[in-house]
Design a protein around this motif. Structure first.
Motif, PDB file in Angstrom:
ATOM      1  N   ILE B  26      -1.257   6.086  13.071  1.00 48.80           N
ATOM      2  CA  ILE B  26      -0.652   5.648  13.815  1.00 48.80           C
ATOM      3  C   ILE B  26       0.816   6.114  14.470  1.00 48.80           C
ATOM      4  O   ILE B  26       1.425   7.651  13.283  1.00 48.80           O
ATOM      5  CB  ILE B  26       0.142   3.800  13.009  1.00 48.80           C
ATOM      6  N   SER B  27       1.216   5.759  16.146  1.00 45.78           N
ATOM      7  CA  SER B  27       1.837   6.282  16.381  1.00 45.78           C
ATOM      8  C   SER B  27       3.133   6.585  15.337  1.00 45.78           C
ATOM      9  O   SER B  27       4.282   5.421  15.345  1.00 45.78           O
ATOM     10  CB  SER B  27       1.644   6.325  17.779  1.00 45.78           C
ATOM     11  N   GLY B  28       3.864   7.638  15.779  1.00 46.60           N
ATOM     12  CA  GLY B  28       5.957   7.827  15.074  1.00 46.60           C
ATOM     13  C   GLY B  28       5.233   7.451  13.253  1.00 46.60           C
ATOM     14  O   GLY B  28       6.046   7.840  12.546  1.00 46.60           O
ATOM     15  N   HIS B  29       4.351   7.772  12.425  1.00 41.09           N
ATOM     16  CA  HIS B  29       3.757   8.220  12.092  1.00 41.09           C
ATOM     17  C   HIS B  29       4.400   8.829  10.864  1.00 41.09           C
ATOM     18  O   HIS B  29       3.230   9.893  11.453  1.00 41.09           O
ATOM     19  CB  HIS B  29       2.906   6.837  11.046  1.00 41.09           C
ATOM     20  N   THR B  30       4.794   9.922  10.346  1.00 43.68           N
ATOM     21  CA  THR B  30       5.390  10.906   9.759  1.00 43.68           C
ATOM     22  C   THR B  30       4.312  10.967   8.673  1.00 43.68           C
ATOM     23  O   THR B  30       4.439  12.775   8.612  1.00 43.68           O
ATOM     24  CB  THR B  30       6.639  11.645   9.584  1.00 43.68           C
ATOM     25  N   ALA B  31       4.409  10.332   7.851  1.00 39.77           N
ATOM     26  CA  ALA B  31       3.406  10.512   6.528  1.00 39.77           C
ATOM     27  C   ALA B  31       1.694  10.316   6.442  1.00 39.77           C
ATOM     28  O   ALA B  31       1.980   9.303   6.791  1.00 39.77           O
ATOM     29  CB  ALA B  31       4.088   9.757   4.901  1.00 39.77           C
ATOM     30  N   LEU B  32       0.961  11.419   6.139  1.00 36.43           N
ATOM     31  CA  LEU B  32      -0.122  10.646   5.836  1.00 36.43           C
ATOM     32  C   LEU B  32      -1.146  11.049   4.429  1.00 36.43           C
ATOM     33  O   LEU B  32      -0.825  12.016   3.972  1.00 36.43           O
ATOM     34  CB  LEU B  32      -0.862  12.012   7.481  1.00 36.43           C
ATOM     35  N   TYR B  33      -1.798  10.361   4.784  1.00 38.82           N
ATOM     36  CA  TYR B  33      -2.613  10.291   3.486  1.00 38.82           C
ATOM     37  C   TYR B  33      -3.607  10.542   3.454  1.00 38.82           C
ATOM     38  O   TYR B  33      -4.820   9.894   4.239  1.00 38.82           O
ATOM     39  CB  TYR B  33      -2.348   9.089   2.363  1.00 38.82           C
ATOM     40  N   TRP B  34      -4.921  11.272   2.611  1.00 40.45           N
ATOM     41  CA  TRP B  34      -5.668  10.608   2.517  1.00 40.45           C
ATOM     42  C   TRP B  34      -6.309  10.422   0.869  1.00 40.45           C
ATOM     43  O   TRP B  34      -6.126  11.248  -0.104  1.00 40.45           O
ATOM     44  CB  TRP B  34      -6.732  12.718   2.802  1.00 40.45           C
ATOM     45  N   TYR B  35      -7.278   9.078   1.312  1.00 39.46           N
ATOM     46  CA  TYR B  35      -7.929   9.154  -0.524  1.00 39.46           C
ATOM     47  C   TYR B  35      -9.341   8.993   0.192  1.00 39.46           C
ATOM     48  O   TYR B  35      -9.717   9.135   1.671  1.00 39.46           O
ATOM     49  CB  TYR B  35      -7.635   7.611  -1.015  1.00 39.46           C
ATOM     50  N   ARG B  36      -9.784   9.117  -1.227  1.00 33.67           N
ATOM     51  CA  ARG B  36     -11.180   8.921  -1.285  1.00 33.67           C
ATOM     52  C   ARG B  36     -11.732   7.920  -2.211  1.00 33.67           C
ATOM     53  O   ARG B  36     -11.684   7.249  -3.445  1.00 33.67           O
ATOM     54  CB  ARG B  36     -12.078  10.307  -1.521  1.00 33.67           C
ATOM     55  N   GLN B  37     -13.358   7.246  -2.106  1.00 34.82           N
ATOM     56  CA  GLN B  37     -13.449   5.534  -2.400  1.00 34.82           C
ATOM     57  C   GLN B  37     -14.680   5.866  -3.003  1.00 34.82           C
ATOM     58  O   GLN B  37     -15.214   5.496  -2.384  1.00 34.82           O
ATOM     59  CB  GLN B  37     -12.516   4.475  -1.706  1.00 34.82           C
ATOM     60  N   SER B  38     -14.902   6.025  -4.756  1.00 40.62           N
ATOM     61  CA  SER B  38     -16.446   5.595  -4.458  1.00 40.62           C
ATOM     62  C   SER B  38     -16.361   4.630  -4.645  1.00 40.62           C
ATOM     63  O   SER B  38     -15.790   3.418  -4.672  1.00 40.62           O
ATOM     64  CB  SER B  38     -17.032   6.984  -5.779  1.00 40.62           C
ATOM     65  N   LEU B  39     -17.834   3.892  -4.296  1.00 41.68           N
ATOM     66  CA  LEU B  39     -19.288   2.236  -4.972  1.00 41.68           C
ATOM     67  C   LEU B  39     -18.084   2.106  -6.344  1.00 41.68           C
ATOM     68  O   LEU B  39     -17.740   2.813  -6.945  1.00 41.68           O
ATOM     69  CB  LEU B  39     -20.431   2.680  -4.934  1.00 41.68           C
ATOM     70  N   GLY B  40     -17.530   0.893  -6.197  1.00 40.35           N
ATOM     71  CA  GLY B  40     -17.246   0.262  -8.032  1.00 40.35           C
ATOM     72  C   GLY B  40     -15.534   0.850  -7.834  1.00 40.35           C
ATOM     73  O   GLY B  40     -15.290   0.298  -9.322  1.00 40.35           O
TER      74      GLY B  40
END
Lengths: 111, 118
Positions: B26-40
Motif C-alpha cells: 500500500i502506498s505510504g506503508h513503510t513496513a513490509l512483511y513476507w510470510y508463507r502459508q502451507s495447506l492447513g
C-alpha cells in the motif's frame, strides 16, 4: 514459537456463540486476530496490547490475559459471514509486534 | 495502490529452478512483511523490511531464500534452486509504520502468490 489455538474447528448454526482460544508459552506483548476466507488473504480483526483488555469488532470481541499468556476471541450471535479460519498472532520477540501465527481455527456457520 | 498487490498469483516451476515473487505494498506503508502459508497451516513469518532494509530476516528457512526492497516500496522474494517443499502460498503484507509503534502494526495482506514446485 507459535501460539496454540483451540479448538481446531467449530461448526455452528447461525445465531449461536463461539469462543476461540489462543495460548502462548512465552510472555505476550500483543495479540493479533485475523480471519481468512478460503482462497483469500487474511483480514485484520483486532490487536490487543494490554493485559485484560477487551476490544470489539461488530459482534466479535476479544480478551487478553497477560498473566495466563492467553487470548480468547468471542463471536456472538454468529452470522454466515463469520465463516472462515481465524488466526491469532503473538509477538515474535518481546515487544516486536510482528505476529507469529497459530495453526488457525476453522469456523463454519450453517443457516 | 489501494491494496497490497502480489504477482504472479500462481507460479508452477520445476525443481531446481529460480523463482521471483513480487509484492507492491500500500502506498505510504513503510513496513513490509513476507510470510508463507502451507495447506492447513497459519502464515509463517519469513522477513520484515522497514524502508529499504531487512530489519528481521530470521524467518528465512535457508540461504536459498532472499528478499530485497531497493527503493523502500516494491519487494521481491527470490528463491534459488527450488525444492518441492517450497510449494506454498507466499503472502506479503504491509503496515503503516511498522512494529514498535503502539497500535500501528495492523498488517494488510495481499492475496498471495501460490508457488508449486514439481
Amino acid at each position: 514459537q507459535q501460539p496454540v489455538q483451540s479448538p481446531q474447528a467449530v461448526i455452528l448454526r447461525e445465531g449461536e456463540d463461539a469462543v476461540i482460544n489462543c495460548s502462548s508459552s512465552k510472555a505476550l506483548y500483543s495479540v493479533h486476530w485475523y480471519r481468512q476466507k478460503h482462497g483469500e488473504a487474511p483480514v485484520f480483526l483486532m490487536i490487543l496490547l494490554k493485559g485484560g483488555e477487551q476490544k470489539g469488532h461488530e459482534k466479535i470481541s476479544a480478551s487478553f490475559n497477560e498473566k495466563k499468556q492467553q487470548s480468547s476471541l468471542y463471536l456472538t450471535a454468529s452470522q454466515l459471514s463469520y465463516s472462515g479460519t481465524y488466526f491469532c498472532g503473538t509477538d515474535r520477540a518481546g515487544g516486536s509486534y510482528i505476529p507469529t501465527f497459530g495453526r488457525g481455527t476453522s469456523l463454519i456457520v450453517h443457516p | 495502490g489501494a491494496g497490497v498487490s502480489q504477482t504472479p498469483s500462481n507460479k508452477v516451476t520445476e525443481k531446481g529452478k529460480y523463482v521471483e515473487l513480487r509484492c507492491d505494498p500500500i502506498s505510504g506503508h513503510t513496513a513490509l512483511y513476507w510470510y508463507r502459508q502451507s495447506l492447513g497451516q497459519g502464515p509463517e513469518f519469513l522477513i520484515y523490511f522497514q524502508g529499504t532494509g531487512a530489519a528481521d530476516d530470521s524467518g528465512l528457512p535457508n540461504d536459498r531464500f532472499f528478499a530485497v526492497r531497493p527503493e523502500g516500496s516494491v519487494s521481491t522474494l527470490k528463491i534459488q534452486r527450488t525444492e518441492r517443499g517450497d510449494s506454498a502460498v507466499y503472502l506479503c503484507a504491509s503496515s503503516l509504520t511498522g512494529p514498535g509503534a503502539l497500535g500501528a502494526n495492523v498488517l494488510t495482506f495481499g492475496a498471495g502468490s501460490r508457488l508449486t514446485v514439481l
